[in-house]
Write a protein that holds these residues in place. Structure first.
Motif, PDB file in Angstrom:
ATOM      1  N   SER A  50       0.830  -1.218   0.000  1.00 36.26           N
ATOM      2  CA  SER A  50       0.000   0.000   0.000  1.00 36.26           C
ATOM      3  C   SER A  50       0.861   1.264   0.000  1.00 36.26           C
ATOM      4  O   SER A  50       0.519   2.263  -0.633  1.00 36.26           O
ATOM      5  CB  SER A  50      -0.923   0.001   1.218  1.00 36.26           C
ATOM      6  OG  SER A  50      -0.162  -0.041   2.424  1.00 36.26           O
ATOM      7  N   SER A  51       2.013   1.209   0.681  1.00 38.02           N
ATOM      8  CA  SER A  51       2.890   2.369   0.731  1.00 38.02           C
ATOM      9  C   SER A  51       3.470   2.684  -0.650  1.00 38.02           C
ATOM     10  O   SER A  51       3.450   3.838  -1.101  1.00 38.02           O
ATOM     11  CB  SER A  51       4.025   2.119   1.728  1.00 38.02           C
ATOM     12  OG  SER A  51       4.936   3.193   1.718  1.00 38.02           O
ATOM     13  N   CYS A  52       3.977   1.646  -1.332  1.00 35.24           N
ATOM     14  CA  CYS A  52       4.553   1.847  -2.669  1.00 35.24           C
ATOM     15  C   CYS A  52       3.508   2.387  -3.638  1.00 35.24           C
ATOM     16  O   CYS A  52       3.803   3.260  -4.461  1.00 35.24           O
ATOM     17  CB  CYS A  52       5.132   0.528  -3.203  1.00 35.24           C
ATOM     18  SG  CYS A  52       6.717   0.066  -2.441  1.00 35.24           S
ATOM     19  N   LEU A  53       2.291   1.859  -3.537  1.00 37.59           N
ATOM     20  CA  LEU A  53       1.239   2.302  -4.449  1.00 37.59           C
ATOM     21  C   LEU A  53       0.907   3.779  -4.217  1.00 37.59           C
ATOM     22  O   LEU A  53       0.630   4.512  -5.171  1.00 37.59           O
ATOM     23  CB  LEU A  53      -0.012   1.434  -4.271  1.00 37.59           C
ATOM     24  CG  LEU A  53       0.146  -0.038  -4.696  1.00 37.59           C
ATOM     25  CD1 LEU A  53      -1.133  -0.823  -4.397  1.00 37.59           C
ATOM     26  CD2 LEU A  53       0.496  -0.152  -6.175  1.00 37.59           C
ATOM     27  N   LYS A  54       0.967   4.209  -2.958  1.00 40.01           N
ATOM     28  CA  LYS A  54       0.711   5.626  -2.676  1.00 40.01           C
ATOM     29  C   LYS A  54       1.846   6.516  -3.206  1.00 40.01           C
ATOM     30  O   LYS A  54       1.596   7.603  -3.720  1.00 40.01           O
ATOM     31  CB  LYS A  54       0.545   5.833  -1.168  1.00 40.01           C
ATOM     32  CG  LYS A  54      -0.792   5.299  -0.648  1.00 40.01           C
ATOM     33  CD  LYS A  54      -0.910   5.447   0.852  1.00 40.01           C
ATOM     34  CE  LYS A  54      -2.233   4.862   1.332  1.00 40.01           C
ATOM     35  NZ  LYS A  54      -2.357   4.904   2.811  1.00 40.01           N
ATOM     36  N   VAL A  55       3.090   6.028  -3.066  1.00 40.38           N
ATOM     37  CA  VAL A  55       4.215   6.796  -3.623  1.00 40.38           C
ATOM     38  C   VAL A  55       4.055   6.906  -5.137  1.00 40.38           C
ATOM     39  O   VAL A  55       4.239   7.970  -5.723  1.00 40.38           O
ATOM     40  CB  VAL A  55       5.567   6.136  -3.278  1.00 40.38           C
ATOM     41  CG1 VAL A  55       6.708   6.903  -3.951  1.00 40.38           C
ATOM     42  CG2 VAL A  55       5.786   6.111  -1.769  1.00 40.38           C
ATOM     43  N   ASN A  56       3.710   5.784  -5.775  1.00 41.47           N
ATOM     44  CA  ASN A  56       3.516   5.794  -7.237  1.00 41.47           C
ATOM     45  C   ASN A  56       2.423   6.765  -7.652  1.00 41.47           C
ATOM     46  O   ASN A  56       2.500   7.377  -8.725  1.00 41.47           O
ATOM     47  CB  ASN A  56       3.171   4.385  -7.737  1.00 41.47           C
ATOM     48  CG  ASN A  56       4.346   3.432  -7.631  1.00 41.47           C
ATOM     49  OD1 ASN A  56       5.480   3.849  -7.439  1.00 41.47           O
ATOM     50  ND2 ASN A  56       4.078   2.131  -7.747  1.00 41.47           N
ATOM     51  N   GLY A  57       1.418   6.909  -6.806  1.00 42.47           N
ATOM     52  CA  GLY A  57       0.310   7.822  -7.110  1.00 42.47           C
ATOM     53  C   GLY A  57       0.588   9.249  -6.679  1.00 42.47           C
ATOM     54  O   GLY A  57      -0.245  10.141  -6.899  1.00 42.47           O
ATOM     55  N   GLY A  58       1.736   9.472  -6.033  1.00 43.63           N
ATOM     56  CA  GLY A  58       2.092  10.823  -5.593  1.00 43.63           C
ATOM     57  C   GLY A  58       1.295  11.319  -4.412  1.00 43.63           C
ATOM     58  O   GLY A  58       1.169  12.529  -4.201  1.00 43.63           O
ATOM     59  N   ASN A  59       0.754  10.382  -3.590  1.00 47.05           N
ATOM     60  CA  ASN A  59      -0.084  10.825  -2.471  1.00 47.05           C
ATOM     61  C   ASN A  59       0.251  10.125  -1.154  1.00 47.05           C
ATOM     62  O   ASN A  59      -0.637   9.873  -0.340  1.00 47.05           O
ATOM     63  CB  ASN A  59      -1.566  10.638  -2.809  1.00 47.05           C
ATOM     64  CG  ASN A  59      -1.907   9.202  -3.179  1.00 47.05           C
ATOM     65  OD1 ASN A  59      -1.066   8.303  -3.063  1.00 47.05           O
ATOM     66  ND2 ASN A  59      -3.136   8.969  -3.611  1.00 47.05           N
ATOM     67  N   HIS A  60       1.525   9.802  -0.961  1.00 50.92           N
ATOM     68  CA  HIS A  60       1.909   9.219   0.334  1.00 50.92           C
ATOM     69  C   HIS A  60       1.932  10.341   1.373  1.00 50.92           C
ATOM     70  O   HIS A  60       2.607  11.349   1.195  1.00 50.92           O
ATOM     71  CB  HIS A  60       3.283   8.552   0.243  1.00 50.92           C
ATOM     72  CG  HIS A  60       3.569   7.638   1.394  1.00 50.92           C
ATOM     73  ND1 HIS A  60       3.726   8.088   2.695  1.00 50.92           N
ATOM     74  CD2 HIS A  60       3.710   6.285   1.461  1.00 50.92           C
ATOM     75  CE1 HIS A  60       3.963   7.069   3.495  1.00 50.92           C
ATOM     76  NE2 HIS A  60       3.948   5.960   2.772  1.00 50.92           N
ATOM     77  N   PRO A  61       1.198  10.172   2.485  1.00 59.04           N
ATOM     78  CA  PRO A  61       1.074  11.281   3.454  1.00 59.04           C
ATOM     79  C   PRO A  61       2.369  11.608   4.195  1.00 59.04           C
ATOM     80  O   PRO A  61       2.490  12.697   4.771  1.00 59.04           O
ATOM     81  CB  PRO A  61       0.013  10.764   4.431  1.00 59.04           C
ATOM     82  CG  PRO A  61       0.086   9.273   4.325  1.00 59.04           C
ATOM     83  CD  PRO A  61       0.407   8.996   2.889  1.00 59.04           C
ATOM     84  N   ASP A  62       3.351  10.688   4.175  1.00 59.16           N
ATOM     85  CA  ASP A  62       4.588  10.917   4.918  1.00 59.16           C
ATOM     86  C   ASP A  62       5.784  11.213   4.012  1.00 59.16           C
ATOM     87  O   ASP A  62       6.935  11.138   4.441  1.00 59.16           O
ATOM     88  CB  ASP A  62       4.899   9.705   5.810  1.00 59.16           C
ATOM     89  CG  ASP A  62       3.849   9.516   6.893  1.00 59.16           C
ATOM     90  OD1 ASP A  62       3.344  10.534   7.399  1.00 59.16           O
ATOM     91  OD2 ASP A  62       3.525   8.363   7.230  1.00 59.16           O
TER      92      ASP A  62
END
Length: 326
Positions: free
Chosen positions: A64-76
């Motif tokens: 889930s973390s990698c997918l958020k980074v790929n989407g440009g929306n990781h909160p941290d």
């Protein structure tokens, strides 16, 4: 984007990989090197690896973390860019306020500051307060093309990782593999990339680059025909491309270098303009071998004269006239 996608920065990548694996991640880094060598992509790959829930040598790309980074929306993971020409004191103040809040869903909060060397003096002084006593969850990456622009106290509190220009062979191989282009084209792009892979990619996608190269070859052809009016007629071409004069003159330098090589060796093995071999051979018959070095010298002199603010039109006219005379 992962470590595997970074080309030619193996030493730095291996260091960052070991840092994640051994859980020895510093609070602050300076990534120093020319624009386009991979600093930002490396910063993203590093941040992604730190946050990855299944890291092994590289980010897994499926958690889930990698997918958020790929989407440009990781909160941290936050990216800070200059507002206008510089990073302002207000931006660093906002960053500090955000940093005071603990991570939302991971153990680290990562801040990537692009063009960090553009920070105003007050912004640097404000940032220094954070670097002196950072929270244990903070990872701050300053990206810069010139580490000397930072206050000594900032440099002393960061790990400095240098990113270097890479060899033409690496860039050639990358372009052929990524874009499936012919070796001839990759060789030209690599030669003009100045060892910067980001520049090579821009040139690959630039129709303007291809047009300028073709037009420069046409100018050379006219000069070699010895028409006495040509030097004065072709000045307009150089005026039109005045903002890119270094590139135009480099086209010419590489062209006459190739003529020298093909004249001396009778082989195309070392040519940069390999896709223009027939034209090079034709031009070869218009110049005595011993004069090619004189032409290269006058082009190099013109580059230096222009940098020294010699009258632009006069410098170009003298270059073209001298080329025609030899």
């Amino acid at each position: 984007m992962g470590f595997k996608d970074i080309v030619g920065q193996e030493k730095t990548i291996n260091f960052l990989k070991r840092s994640i694996k051994n859980k020895r991640i510093a609070h602050a880094y300076i990534f120093e090197g020319p624009e386009g060598v991979g600093k930002f992509n490396t910063a993203i790959a590093f941040a992604k690896g730190i946050q990855c829930k299944s890291y092994h040598e590289d980010a897994c790309n499926i958690c889930s973390s990698c997918l958020k980074v790929n989407g440009g929306n990781h909160p941290d993971i936050k990216i800070i860019e200059p507002e206008g020409k510089s990073i302002k004191n207000k931006q660093i103040e906002e960053f500090q306020q955000d940093l005071s809040r603990k991570p939302y869903e991971s153990n680290k909060k990562i801040y990537i500051i692009k063009d960090a060397n553009s920070m105003t003096a007050s912004a640097q002084n404000r940032l220094l307060k954070t670097l002196e006593e950072p929270p244990e969850y903070a990872v701050i990456i300053l990206m810069s093309n010139n580490v000397s622009s930072f206050l000594p106290t900032i440099k002393s509190r960061c790990q400095i990782l240098k990113f270097h220009r890479i060899g033409e062979k690496y860039i050639e191989a990358f372009l052929i593999n990524k874009y499936k282009i012919e070796k001839d084209e990759a060789k030209v792009l690599a030669a003009f990339s100045d060892g910067i892979i980001g520049k090579a990619i821009k040139l690959k996608e630039s129709e303007e680059f291809k047009t300028k190269r073709e037009e420069t070859i046409q100018v050379i052809e006219k000069i070699l025909k010895k028409d006495p009016l040509t030097p004065f007629e072709e000045v307009e071409f150089f005026q039109k491309h005045k903002d890119h004069i270094d590139e135009i003159l480099d086209f010419m330098l590489f062209w006459f270098r190739d003529i020298m090589i093909i004249t001396q060796t009778r082989t195309d093995k070392f040519l940069i303009n390999l896709d223009k071999k027939n034209t090079l051979q034709n031009h070869m018959h218009h110049i005595a071998y011993e004069k090619i070095g004189d032409i290269i010298t006058v082009i190099e002199k013109t580059k230096n004269d222009i940098k020294a603010n010699v009258n632009f039109q006069l410098a170009i006219e003298m270059m073209l006239l001298t080329m025609q005379e030899v």
